[in-house]
Motif scaffolding. Structure first.
Motif, short mmCIF file in Angstrom:
data_model
loop_
_atom_site.label_atom_id
_atom_site.label_comp_id
_atom_site.label_asym_id
_atom_site.label_seq_id
_atom_site.Cartn_x
_atom_site.Cartn_y
_atom_site.Cartn_z
N PRO A 266 10.52 2.81 48.69
CA PRO A 266 9.82 2.11 49.76
C PRO A 266 10.59 0.93 50.35
N VAL A 267 11.79 0.64 49.84
CA VAL A 267 12.51 -0.57 50.22
C VAL A 267 13.65 -0.24 51.18
N ARG A 268 13.75 -1.00 52.25
CA ARG A 268 14.84 -0.84 53.22
C ARG A 268 16.17 -1.10 52.51
N ALA A 269 17.17 -0.28 52.82
CA ALA A 269 18.45 -0.36 52.13
C ALA A 269 19.61 -0.34 53.11
N PHE A 270 20.68 -1.06 52.74
CA PHE A 270 21.94 -1.05 53.48
C PHE A 270 23.05 -0.90 52.46
N TRP A 271 24.07 -0.10 52.79
CA TRP A 271 25.16 0.07 51.84
C TRP A 271 26.48 0.35 52.54
N GLY A 272 27.56 0.03 51.86
CA GLY A 272 28.90 0.27 52.37
C GLY A 272 29.48 1.54 51.80
N ASP A 273 30.81 1.64 51.84
CA ASP A 273 31.44 2.89 51.40
C ASP A 273 32.62 2.62 50.48
N THR A 274 32.49 1.61 49.62
CA THR A 274 33.54 1.39 48.62
C THR A 274 33.37 2.40 47.49
N ASP A 275 34.45 3.07 47.14
CA ASP A 275 34.39 4.10 46.11
C ASP A 275 34.84 3.59 44.75
N ASP A 276 35.69 2.58 44.74
CA ASP A 276 36.27 2.10 43.49
C ASP A 276 35.58 0.83 43.02
N GLY A 277 35.80 0.52 41.75
CA GLY A 277 35.31 -0.74 41.21
C GLY A 277 33.85 -0.65 40.79
N PRO A 278 33.32 -1.78 40.30
CA PRO A 278 31.93 -1.79 39.81
C PRO A 278 30.94 -1.63 40.96
N PHE A 279 29.78 -1.17 40.62
CA PHE A 279 28.68 -1.04 41.58
C PHE A 279 27.92 -2.36 41.63
N THR A 280 27.59 -2.82 42.83
CA THR A 280 26.83 -4.05 43.00
C THR A 280 25.61 -3.78 43.85
N ALA A 281 24.46 -4.23 43.39
CA ALA A 281 23.22 -4.13 44.16
C ALA A 281 22.57 -5.50 44.22
N ASN B 14 7.00 -7.94 47.13
CA ASN B 14 6.55 -6.56 47.33
C ASN B 14 7.58 -5.80 48.15
N ALA B 15 7.39 -4.49 48.25
CA ALA B 15 8.38 -3.62 48.89
C ALA B 15 8.56 -3.93 50.37
N SER B 16 7.49 -4.29 51.06
CA SER B 16 7.59 -4.55 52.50
C SER B 16 8.32 -5.84 52.81
N ASN B 17 8.40 -6.72 51.82
CA ASN B 17 9.04 -8.01 52.00
C ASN B 17 10.39 -8.06 51.29
N ALA B 18 11.00 -6.87 51.11
CA ALA B 18 12.23 -6.77 50.34
C ALA B 18 13.28 -5.99 51.11
N VAL B 19 14.53 -6.14 50.66
CA VAL B 19 15.65 -5.34 51.16
C VAL B 19 16.66 -5.25 50.03
N ILE B 20 17.38 -4.14 49.96
CA ILE B 20 18.42 -4.00 48.96
C ILE B 20 19.74 -3.71 49.65
N ALA B 21 20.79 -4.42 49.24
CA ALA B 21 22.13 -4.26 49.79
C ALA B 21 23.04 -3.79 48.66
N MET B 22 23.85 -2.76 48.94
CA MET B 22 24.71 -2.17 47.90
C MET B 22 26.10 -1.92 48.48
N ASN B 23 27.10 -1.96 47.62
CA ASN B 23 28.45 -1.73 48.13
C ASN B 23 28.76 -0.23 48.29
N ARG B 24 27.88 0.63 47.78
CA ARG B 24 27.97 2.07 48.05
C ARG B 24 26.59 2.69 47.84
#
Length: 529
Positions: A50-65, A199-209
């Motif tokens: 239910p949470v809006r998400a944005f992510w990049g396209d890095t393939d290497d290295g650790p995952f960050t959220a 809550n989910a409507s007041n959230a966003v998740i950003a990830m490097n992939r």
């Protein structure tokens, strides 16, 4: 929900922007806005459950959220100050996932959890945080509150002093003030508040992939996206000047928050630095601090550290540059240089594949979504001197300065902020007790409020303006006014002082009363090391 898919992976949304390579261009094309550069690297948008998400396209290295919620210190009240800090402590309490680093941060408008490590570990950590936020342990909240208070440290003083002078002890002025709300926790009220904001409507998740399988945010409840709180300034005449600390001159403006204004303030910093090093080559380049202050607005502050004997000349130079820009705007040449510099900072070559650049772009997209704002960088490249001069004129009329008294700065364009020069109330007069050093002091009490008189200074606090009243174990009361004043009234300091305390208790709204105990008193009285 359109474009969503099953929990555990991010679904792509139509309209994700793939940045084309930036061609070379001359100043005319840049100035016309016909060759706006690549704003960010490639950023995908979708949902994780239910949470809006944005992510990049890095393939290497650790995952960050980074799981963020649109709630911060400006959304609290002094009576509830510290709730965001307590929520993060509860969410991370005892959370231990091997080879995963989890942290939390709180700003004026955002609370963010960051997890870095393996895909599986980060997914497990963020999933656990979401589940904990949906069912906070209120019994544990009371136990954790003292350690949260003890670990808190105020931010940079000059910045928060300026915010307090502008906003007082509410909203955007709260970051300067201690976590008083953790002294006396209303458990039921805390639970309702947390569900309302986290809550989910007041959230966003950003990830490097793209998110891995197992990242589950379905536990977050439904709600609404919270708007930014309005910038409720204190009623005072601006532009204004107040006394600050030795060796530092600081100024802040309430102004537009967009790329065009950012371009202008880069120009301001360049001009000011050039003038200052002409006064004293040891003066470092001022670093501005920008705090979002309502939709489309920000409070931008800057400070300069220099010997008091040259701060008068520094103030005159800064004023000259700001008023000059307000009248005439920048020259065409310096505006072109600023545009080129901005273009370089926004340029991204796919061959570079720098993870830090991708992370910054993803986080920028996530924050803009969370705050309901879009960055029109094209407008910055098409800005003209006349438009920038208007922005500067609006800013200088809303400026607040902090200058050391020893610098002897006098500027008749600025209104002095005089503290403790209020009109007294009419009522019963209480004299200082004979054991008190200042025996001529007095307190005047009426049904509407109190006035404290000390020498030639007077401080009046109306009961209706109280944002908090601390009830201390020794029977004293600290009265927090909306302007940030907070006198402590000790009954034994006054003849028949018990009646003063009774009047305060009768006049204050019961909701703003905070009962402290010996433990929290000791924490607050511990000097910072």
């Amino acid at each position: 929900m359109p474009g969503s898919q099953s929990e555990g992976s991010a679904s792509e949304q139509p309209g994700s922007t793939t940045v084309a390579p930036m061609p070379t261009s001359d100043s005319e094309a840049i100035r016309a806005g016909t060759n706006v550069p690549a704003m960010t690297p490639h950023v995908d948008a979708g949902f994780v459950g239910p949470v809006r998400a944005f992510w990049g396209d890095t393939d290497d290295g650790p995952f960050t959220a980074r799981l963020s919620f649109r709630v911060g210190e400006a959304d609290e009240r002094l009576r509830t100050r510290g709730r965001c800090h307590l929520v993060t402590a509860l969410a991370l309490d005892g959370l231990d996932i091997p080879e995963v680093t989890v942290t939390a941060s709180i700003t004026t408008l955002r609370t963010r959890f960051t997890a870095t490590g393996s895909d599986e570990g980060v997914a497990a950590a963020v999933t656990a945080i979401a589940r904990r936020l949906s069912a906070l342990r209120s019994d544990r909240a009371v136990q954790l509150a003292p350690s949260v208070m003890e670990s808190w440290r105020p931010p940079e003083r000059w910045d928060t002093d300026l915010m307090s002078l502008r906003f007082g002890s509410r909203g955007y002025g709260l970051p300067a003030l201690p976590l008083l709300g953790l002294d006396d926790i209303d458990v039921a009220g805390f639970d309702d508040w947390a569900r309302n904001w986290f809550n989910a409507s007041n959230a966003v998740i950003a990830m490097n992939r793209r998110s891995p399988d197992g990242l589950d945010l379905g536990a977050l409840g439904d709600g609404i996206t919270k708007p930014l709180p309005p910038p409720n300034q204190l009623e005072r005449e601006l532009p204004a000047i107040a006394t600050g600390v030795e060796g530092r001159l600081a100024v802040s403006f309430l102004t537009r928050f967009d790329a065009t204004a950012g371009l202008l303030y880069d120009l301001v910093i360049d001009r000011i630095h050039a003038r200052c090093i002409g006064i004293d080559p040891r003066i470092a380049r001022p670093t501005p601090i920008a705090r979002r202050t309502g939709t489309g607005l920000a409070t931008i502050g800057m400070s300069i550290v220099a010997p008091d004997e040259v701060l008068g000349a520094v103030h005159a130079a800064i004023s000259s540059e700001m008023f000059g820009l307000a009248m005439n705007g920048p020259t065409v040449d310096e505006l072109d240089r600023a545009r080129i510099a901005l273009r370089r900072t926004r340029q991204f070559a796919p061959s570079h594949r720098r993870p830090g650049v991708i992370d910054a772009a993803v986080d920028e997209a996530a924050v803009d979504h969370l705050f309901g704002e879009d960055r029109d960088l094209g407008a910055a490249f098409a800005a003209d001197p006349v438009g920038l001069a208007k922005i500067m004129r609006d800013a200088v009329t809303r400026a607040i300065w902090l200058v050391p008294e020893a610098a002897g700065i006098v500027d008749h364009r600025l209104v002095p902020i005089r503290t403790f020069a209020d009109e007294p109330v009419s009522g019963t007069i209480f004299r200082a007790s004979p054991d008190r050093g200042d025996v001529d002091d007095r307190i005047i009490v009426s049904d509407a409020g109190i006035t404290i008189v000390h020498g030639v200074t007077t401080l009046t606090i109306e009961f209706s303006d109280l944002v908090a009243v601390q009830v201390h174990p020794d029977g004293s009361r600290t009265l927090w006014g909306v302007d940030g004043s907070h006198p402590r009234i000790v009954p034994t300091d006054w003849v028949d002082g018990r009646r003063i305390v009774e009047a305060v208790d009768a006049g204050a709204d019961p909701w703003v009363v905070i009962h402290t105990d010996a433990t929290t008193e000791a924490i607050r009285d511990t000097p910072e090391t």
